[in-house]
Design a protein around this motif. Structure first.
Motif, PDB file in Angstrom:
ATOM      1  N   PHE A   7       7.417 -14.037 -56.897  1.00  7.56           N
ATOM      2  CA  PHE A   7       7.438 -12.569 -56.892  1.00  7.56           C
ATOM      3  C   PHE A   7       7.420 -12.064 -55.460  1.00  7.56           C
ATOM      4  CE2 PHE A   7       5.598 -12.871 -61.257  1.00  7.56           C
ATOM      5  CZ  PHE A   7       6.553 -12.097 -61.888  1.00  7.56           C
ATOM      6  N   PHE A   8       6.517 -12.639 -54.669  1.00  3.74           N
ATOM      7  CA  PHE A   8       6.350 -12.186 -53.295  1.00  3.74           C
ATOM      8  C   PHE A   8       7.683 -12.259 -52.533  1.00  3.74           C
ATOM      9  CE2 PHE A   8       5.383 -12.719 -48.821  1.00  3.74           C
ATOM     10  CZ  PHE A   8       4.431 -11.732 -48.606  1.00  3.74           C
ATOM     11  N   ASN A   9       8.323 -13.423 -52.613  1.00  2.00           N
ATOM     12  CA  ASN A   9       9.573 -13.586 -51.860  1.00  2.00           C
ATOM     13  C   ASN A   9      10.709 -12.740 -52.413  1.00  2.00           C
ATOM     14  OD1 ASN A   9       8.461 -15.293 -50.007  1.00  2.00           O
ATOM     15  ND2 ASN A   9       8.992 -17.148 -51.151  1.00  2.00           N
ATOM     16  N   ASN A  10      10.694 -12.475 -53.707  1.00  2.00           N
ATOM     17  CA  ASN A  10      11.729 -11.604 -54.261  1.00  2.00           C
ATOM     18  C   ASN A  10      11.545 -10.167 -53.795  1.00  2.00           C
ATOM     19  OD1 ASN A  10      13.935 -12.483 -56.230  1.00  2.00           O
ATOM     20  ND2 ASN A  10      12.219 -13.826 -56.760  1.00  2.00           N
ATOM     21  N   ILE A  11      10.300  -9.749 -53.679  1.00  2.00           N
ATOM     22  CA  ILE A  11      10.062  -8.360 -53.257  1.00  2.00           C
ATOM     23  C   ILE A  11      10.324  -8.197 -51.758  1.00  2.00           C
ATOM     24  CG2 ILE A  11       8.288  -6.563 -53.037  1.00  2.00           C
ATOM     25  CD1 ILE A  11       7.078  -7.636 -55.647  1.00  2.00           C
ATOM     26  N   THR A  12      10.007  -9.223 -50.976  1.00  4.19           N
ATOM     27  CA  THR A  12      10.204  -9.108 -49.521  1.00  4.19           C
ATOM     28  C   THR A  12      11.600  -9.556 -49.105  1.00  4.19           C
ATOM     29  OG1 THR A  12       9.345 -11.325 -49.177  1.00  4.19           O
ATOM     30  CG2 THR A  12       7.779  -9.520 -48.984  1.00  4.19           C
ATOM     31  N   PHE A  13      12.502  -9.693 -50.088  1.00 14.17           N
ATOM     32  CA  PHE A  13      13.811 -10.299 -49.817  1.00 14.17           C
ATOM     33  C   PHE A  13      14.524  -9.707 -48.599  1.00 14.17           C
ATOM     34  CE2 PHE A  13      18.377 -10.877 -50.741  1.00 14.17           C
ATOM     35  CZ  PHE A  13      18.377 -12.249 -50.734  1.00 14.17           C
ATOM     36  N   GLY A  14      14.544  -8.398 -48.499  1.00 15.45           N
ATOM     37  CA  GLY A  14      15.319  -7.802 -47.410  1.00 15.45           C
ATOM     38  C   GLY A  14      14.486  -7.380 -46.218  1.00 15.45           C
ATOM     39  N   VAL A  15      13.215  -7.745 -46.211  1.00 13.82           N
ATOM     40  CA  VAL A  15      12.325  -7.254 -45.172  1.00 13.82           C
ATOM     41  C   VAL A  15      11.633  -8.429 -44.507  1.00 13.82           C
ATOM     42  CG1 VAL A  15      10.337  -5.777 -44.697  1.00 13.82           C
ATOM     43  CG2 VAL A  15      11.924  -5.175 -46.525  1.00 13.82           C
ATOM     44  N   GLU A  16      11.761  -8.508 -43.177  1.00  9.11           N
ATOM     45  CA  GLU A  16      11.094  -9.591 -42.458  1.00  9.11           C
ATOM     46  C   GLU A  16       9.630  -9.239 -42.227  1.00  9.11           C
ATOM     47  OE1 GLU A  16      12.375 -12.490 -41.486  1.00  9.11           O
ATOM     48  OE2 GLU A  16      14.426 -12.069 -42.163  1.00  9.11           O
ATOM     49  N   GLY A  17       8.757 -10.212 -42.434  1.00  3.35           N
ATOM     50  CA  GLY A  17       7.365 -10.091 -42.027  1.00  3.35           C
ATOM     51  C   GLY A  17       6.551  -9.034 -42.748  1.00  3.35           C
ATOM     52  N   ALA A  18       6.835  -8.809 -44.051  1.00  6.74           N
ATOM     53  CA  ALA A  18       6.010  -7.863 -44.803  1.00  6.74           C
ATOM     54  C   ALA A  18       4.663  -8.508 -45.130  1.00  6.74           C
ATOM     55  CB  ALA A  18       6.722  -7.461 -46.083  1.00  6.74           C
ATOM     56  N   THR A  19       3.620  -7.694 -45.142  1.00 12.20           N
ATOM     57  CA  THR A  19       2.299  -8.247 -45.447  1.00 12.20           C
ATOM     58  C   THR A  19       2.035  -8.140 -46.944  1.00 12.20           C
ATOM     59  OG1 THR A  19       1.212  -6.117 -45.243  1.00 12.20           O
ATOM     60  CG2 THR A  19       1.424  -7.427 -43.235  1.00 12.20           C
ATOM     61  N   MET A  20       1.017  -8.862 -47.394  1.00 14.76           N
ATOM     62  CA  MET A  20       0.649  -8.826 -48.795  1.00 14.76           C
ATOM     63  C   MET A  20       0.263  -7.412 -49.225  1.00 14.76           C
ATOM     64  SD  MET A  20       0.657 -10.385 -51.476  1.00 14.76           S
ATOM     65  CE  MET A  20       0.151 -11.771 -52.405  1.00 14.76           C
ATOM     66  N   GLU A  21      -0.456  -6.673 -48.335  1.00 14.86           N
ATOM     67  CA  GLU A  21      -0.866  -5.309 -48.703  1.00 14.86           C
ATOM     68  C   GLU A  21       0.356  -4.433 -48.989  1.00 14.86           C
ATOM     69  OE1 GLU A  21      -2.625  -6.495 -45.465  1.00 14.86           O
ATOM     70  OE2 GLU A  21      -3.497  -7.527 -47.192  1.00 14.86           O
ATOM     71  N   GLN A  22       1.374  -4.554 -48.111  1.00 16.63           N
ATOM     72  CA  GLN A  22       2.578  -3.745 -48.301  1.00 16.63           C
ATOM     73  C   GLN A  22       3.276  -4.103 -49.611  1.00 16.63           C
ATOM     74  OE1 GLN A  22       4.202  -5.019 -44.510  1.00 16.63           O
ATOM     75  NE2 GLN A  22       4.324  -2.884 -43.834  1.00 16.63           N
ATOM     76  N   VAL A  23       3.300  -5.413 -49.904  1.00 13.14           N
ATOM     77  CA  VAL A  23       3.965  -5.858 -51.119  1.00 13.14           C
ATOM     78  C   VAL A  23       3.225  -5.333 -52.348  1.00 13.14           C
ATOM     79  CG1 VAL A  23       4.553  -7.886 -52.501  1.00 13.14           C
ATOM     80  CG2 VAL A  23       5.013  -7.881 -50.058  1.00 13.14           C
TER      81      VAL A  23
END
Ligand code: ADP
Ligand code: MG
Length: 611
Positions: free
Chosen positions: A464-480
């Motif tokens: 899930f994490f990697n699918n949500i951050t797919f287009g964004v480099e270096g997103a944190t868990m809080e942002q996700v």
């Protein structure tokens, strides 16, 4: 053919020159070892058959001008002395040991030359495969609707494999065999130039006969690979459509179709392989024929007591000649293997050299942010020549507003929104963002302003994490987590086995449609683009998940500029402007109430949904 082969080689061999050099050195080394090991045969034969009755005396050697005769004489004298001192059998044993040692060195050389070629071969194939993949990533969407997916997969797999089997394996042959042939012929000339001239007159005749076998092979092989593409395509289609095939009890029908294309493939393959197989026996036959002719000629010389060559040397000559046959045979094998590989290389080049019609501007205008409006100005577009899917579209989406597109299926709504991120380029008119033609800005800048949520959520086999951050480099868990909450996805993600680290299965196969959609919304939330394109984002969902998704979408649309395509008109009632498309034309525009009052296309669509 040779020219094409060399150009393919020069494209891919550059990084591996070091290996090539080593292969050349090692091959020369082992070939000479090969010749020397057979030289030992001469004294062995002399001893066994007691042919030589002459007595040899050492002659002083002048190292500056070594001539063949002195060298041979002294070698013979040396062997005679060995026999005199140790006896013939001990000499035979010594000679045998020399043969073994030299053969060991020679075969080690062969091994070395084969071993240095391995990284080269695998490297070339890897380079090609990665190049094709990279190109596939860059080519526009339009390329893939024209070319079947199975065909592209076949080009990437089977054709790359064919290049590996034929071309890269041929490099090996093309280095080893010419060196072997060269070394052998130098030896043959040294032993007896008269015989060798005779050989050179007979051999090209055989070579010409060989060439006649291997015509047409390239075309055959192209057909075979194309059929392989259809097989892959059918397999792909079947795997994707198993549910429907079962529902319609169409197993037999599919099987017949699959069997038919496989039968065709087999038939073409038969013809190709049989042709290939003809080459080997043919060259063997021709080789033996040449050997026999030379045997007659040399035998004649020896039987007539001519002093051109003695019997033991003649046998050595024949051994060397025989060892030319094999390299020649292998060399001729290359002549029918390479066309197979070149045919595949052509098919790979179809992808590699495909021109990308979506061009980056040479001198891009900056487009760092979105400030005023998206505008379509008299846009006409068609996928194929002569049939326009969009005709003279003019519309304006001001910043912060929501514009909805409605219309029957096939009226061109998805096509229209695909023009904004330049998935296709317009043929007439222009699409502008903040007054700048989108063809004049950097594609990555343009696309980074846009977020998409489509009917089918496209997810990858990852967490899930990697699918949500797919287009964004270096997103944190809080942002996700924040994004997932906005998208109504947080709760079901937390309920899954490993939370955000849960793998979602192939294309999100373990999730329901609504869950997949909410993950893709979370992805759009995290990307945080100023422009949002929603293409029937809720139409594949049941009412319950539609409510959750709709809620998420509304939060996402807040403070953004949105182009929404809606299947259910109830979801776009509040849009600032609604455009009704019919057959690629805008036939009505206005707000919901106005359009209802007008009692036209929109009213009819609306009434149909109320039923
Ligand atoms: P909508 O989204 O309104 O249902 P589309 O924009 O998907 O309509 O399609 C509009 C027309 O363009 C249809 O007639 C469809 O057959 C055609 N079309 C859509 N995509 C392609 C494509 N990739 N290649 C060729 N024709 C296409
Ligand atoms: Mg559509």
């Amino acid at each position: 053919m040779l020219k094409q082969f060399l150009s393919v080689m020069s494209r891919y061999l550059k990084p591996y020159r070091k290996y090539l050099a080593w292969a050349v050195v090692l091959n020369f080394f082992s070939q000479w070892m090969n010749v020397f090991s057979f030289v030992v045969l001469i004294p062995i034969l002399n001893i066994l058959f007691k042919i030589d009755s002459a007595v040899y005396e050492y002659r002083p050697m002048d190292w500056q001008h070594l001539d063949k005769e002195t060298l041979t004489n002294n070698a013979y004298a040396w062997v005679q002395e060995l026999i005199a001192v140790h006896g013939p059998f001990a000499t035979l044993v010594m000679m045998g040991c020399a043969l073994i040692v030299m053969t060991a060195i020679k075969t080690a050389g062969y091994f070395g030359s084969a071993a240095v070629m391995v990284p080269l071969r695998t490297g070339v194939v890897k380079d090609i495969r990665v190049q094709v993949y990279e190109k596939v990533l860059r080519l526009p969407l339009g390329f893939f609707s024209e070319e079947r997916k199975g065909d592209i997969i076949a080009r990437m797999s089977a054709d790359v494999q064919a290049v590996e089997n034929s071309i890269t394996n041929s490099i090996d042959m093309l280095i080893r065999q010419p060196i072997a042939i060269l070394v052998c012929f130098v030896t043959l000339f040294a032993v007896s130039w008269q015989l060798t001239v005779f050989v050179l007159i007979v051999a090209p005749l055989a070579g010409w006969l060989m060439g006649a076998v291997s015509r047409k092979l390239k075309r055959k092989s192209a057909t075979v690979q194309e059929l392989w593409g259809s097989i892959i395509a059918q397999l792909d289609e079947t795997l994707g459509g198993l549910r429907i095939i079962k529902a319609f009890i169409a197993e037999q029908k599919m099987l017949r179709r699959f069997d038919a294309v496989n039968g065709h493939y087999r038939k073409e393959m038969n013809e190709m392989v049989i042709r290939q197989n003809a080459a080997h026996p043919m060259s063997e036959f021709l080789g033996t024929t040449i050997i026999t002719v030379v045997l007659w000629f040399g035998g004649l010389l020896i039987l007539n007591q001519s002093n051109l060559i003695d019997a033991s040397t003649f046998i050595f000559y024949m051994v060397i000649l025989y060892s030319v046959i094999n390299p020649l045979k292998e060399f001729s094998k290359a002549s029918y293997q390479i066309p197979v590989g070149l045919a595949s290389m052509d098919r790979i080049d179809f992808i590699l050299k495909a021109e990308n019609p979506i061009k980056e501007p040479a001198d891009p205008e900056p487009l760092a942010s979105f400030e005023s409006a998206i505008e379509f100005r008299d846009v006409t577009f068609g996928y194929a020549e002569g049939r326009n899917v969009l005709k003279h579209i003019s519309l304006r989406v001001p910043k912060g507003k929501t514009v909805a597109l409605v219309g029957q299926s096939g009226s061109g709504k998805s096509t229209l929104v695909d023009l904004v991120p330049r998935y296709h380029d317009v043929q007439q008119g222009e699409v502008l963002i903040d007054g700048k033609n989108i063809k004049g800005v950097r594609i990555s800048e343009l696309r980074s302003l846009i977020g998409n949520v489509n009917q089918e959520a496209i997810l990858f086999n990852d967490t899930f994490f990697n699918n949500i951050t797919f287009g964004v480099e270096g997103a944190t868990m809080e942002q996700v987590v924040e994004a997932a909450k906005i998208a109504n996805a947080h709760d079901f993600i937390m309920e899954s086995e490993h939370g955000y680290d849960t793998m979602i299965g192939d294309r999100g196969g373990r999730l329901s449609g609504g869950q997949r959609q909410r993950v893709s919304i979370a992805r759009a939330v995290l990307k945080n683009p100023p422009i949002l394109i929603l293409d029937e984002a809720t139409s594949a969902l049941d009412t319950e998940s539609e409510r959750l998704v709709q809620e998420a979408l509304e939060r996402l649309m807040r403070s953004r500029t949105t182009i929404a395509i809606a299947h259910r008109l109830s979801t776009i009632k509040n849009a600032d402007e609604i455009y009704v498309l019919h057959d690629g034309e805008i036939v009505e525009q206005g707000q919901h109430d106005e359009l209802i009052a007008r009692n036209g296309y929109y009213k009819r669509l609306y009434d149909m949904q109320q039923l």
